[in-house]
Scaffold this active site. Structure first.
Site, PDB file in Angstrom:
ATOM      1  N   TYR A  67      47.843  30.609  53.456  1.00 57.49           N
ATOM      2  CA  TYR A  67      47.219  31.241  52.289  1.00 57.49           C
ATOM      3  C   TYR A  67      47.589  32.713  52.186  1.00 57.49           C
ATOM      4  CZ  TYR A  67      43.761  32.897  48.959  1.00 57.49           C
ATOM      5  OH  TYR A  67      43.161  33.467  47.867  1.00 57.49           O
TER       6      TYR A  67
ATOM      7  N   SER B 279      32.357  41.146  31.727  1.00 54.72           N
ATOM      8  CA  SER B 279      32.879  42.437  32.184  1.00 54.72           C
ATOM      9  C   SER B 279      34.336  42.578  31.748  1.00 54.72           C
ATOM     10  CB  SER B 279      32.785  42.559  33.716  1.00 54.72           C
ATOM     11  OG  SER B 279      33.618  41.598  34.342  1.00 54.72           O
ATOM     12  N   GLY B 280      34.842  43.789  31.861  1.00 55.22           N
ATOM     13  CA  GLY B 280      36.263  44.039  31.674  1.00 55.22           C
ATOM     14  C   GLY B 280      36.818  43.647  30.325  1.00 55.22           C
TER      15      GLY B 280
END
Length: 297
Positions: A201, A45-46
């Site tokens: 995080y 993709s992309g």
């Protein structure tokens, strides 16, 4: 200010290309690639898919690793529908798993194929904290560690191919300007987010760390290749601001609004793939190594 204006209007630099140039345009005068074998991660993709399509158009043999074999087969089918004579091999690879990376490398080496180009394009951005099967934070494992090991395992193949063919091998690491957003001690931060439950995080900071690691890896590997006199170069690129499936973990109204407001700065996918393709195959980049490309000059 002047450079920003030039970027926004797509003004061409000394290379003859600018921010509005597409991957097809920057490769239009490149040598035929029928003798070239390229591995491209994240090609389903992309930017990766457009990179694969354009290299296939120029004649390269493609090896497309992917977690989803269906997605890889779909990509292969799309390329073959446009370029029926293309040679495309799809293989299983999960970059977050060191076992999977080793298995992929061993399988590729069993084919006894040359390897001229390694384009480390795959990327992951996640707001949710996760740990890989090897105990590494998932973004770092996918974006950096998997590609680091893949490059290490295939490097001798590239060096041998360059020696036999006389054609310089090229490694392209797709990074991001977001690498500059990271501050602090990377080792300490990584040790904190490698824990199963981490209050430290932050998705953007983790992504920035992984992309900083890509840049540092490029610099160090370039020095080592030069010292060993290997006919292989390595560079990293920032493709530009483009909306791809990288943000798939955060689809929704806020993401849509941000991208709408930034639309004047966004590149299309063919434009974003231009820098990768330029660095991978353009003759002007022969013997250029250890550099960071964030726009076409």
């Amino acid at each position: 200010m002047l450079e920003t204006v030039k970027y926004l209007i797509g003004a061409a630099g000394p290379s003859g290309f600018g921010s509005k140039s597409t991957a097809e345009q920057v490769t239009s005068l490149c040598p035929d690639l029928h003798s070239i074998t390229a591995i491209i991660t994240g090609a389903t993709s992309g930017i990766g898919a457009e990179t694969a399509r354009v290299l296939a158009k120029r004649g390269a043999r493609l090896v497309l690793p992917a977690r989803s074999m269906k997605a890889a087969e779909d990509t292969k089918a799309r390329i073959l529908s446009e370029f029926p004579d293309s040679e495309i091999i799809v293989m299983a690879l999960d970059l977050s798993s060191l076992h999977s990376v080793r298995k992929f490398a061993a399988q590729f080496q069993s084919f006894n194929l040359p390897l001229n180009l390694l384009i480390n394009n795959a990327g992951k951005f996640s707001y949710g904290h996760a740990i890989s099967e090897d105990g590494i934070e998932m973004t770092f494992a996918t974006n950096y560690l998997g590609h680091f090991l893949l490059t290490k395992l295939l490097l001798n193949n590239m060096i041998e191919t360059a020696e036999k063919s006389g054609v310089q091998g090229r490694i392209v690491n797709v990074s991001s300007s977001i690498h500059s957003w990271f501050s602090g001690d990377p080792i300490s931060y990584l040790s904190l987010i490698n824990k199963n439950k981490s209050d430290y995080y932050d998705g953007t900071r983790a992504y920035a760390l992984s992309k900083l690691a890509n840049v540092l890896h490029t610099k160090e590997l370039a020095q080592r290749l030069q010292q060993s006199k290997a006919n292989v170069t390595v560079n990293c690129v920032h493709p530009g601001i483009v909306r791809t499936r990288l943000t798939r973990d955060r689809e929704g109204l806020v993401t849509d609004l941000v991208f709408f407001l930034a639309s004047k700065l966004l590149k299309t996918i063919p434009q974003a793939a231009a820098t990768t393709c330029y660095v991978a195959i353009h003759p002007r980049l022969e013997n250029i190594s250890g550099k960071y490309f964030f726009r076409l000059q």
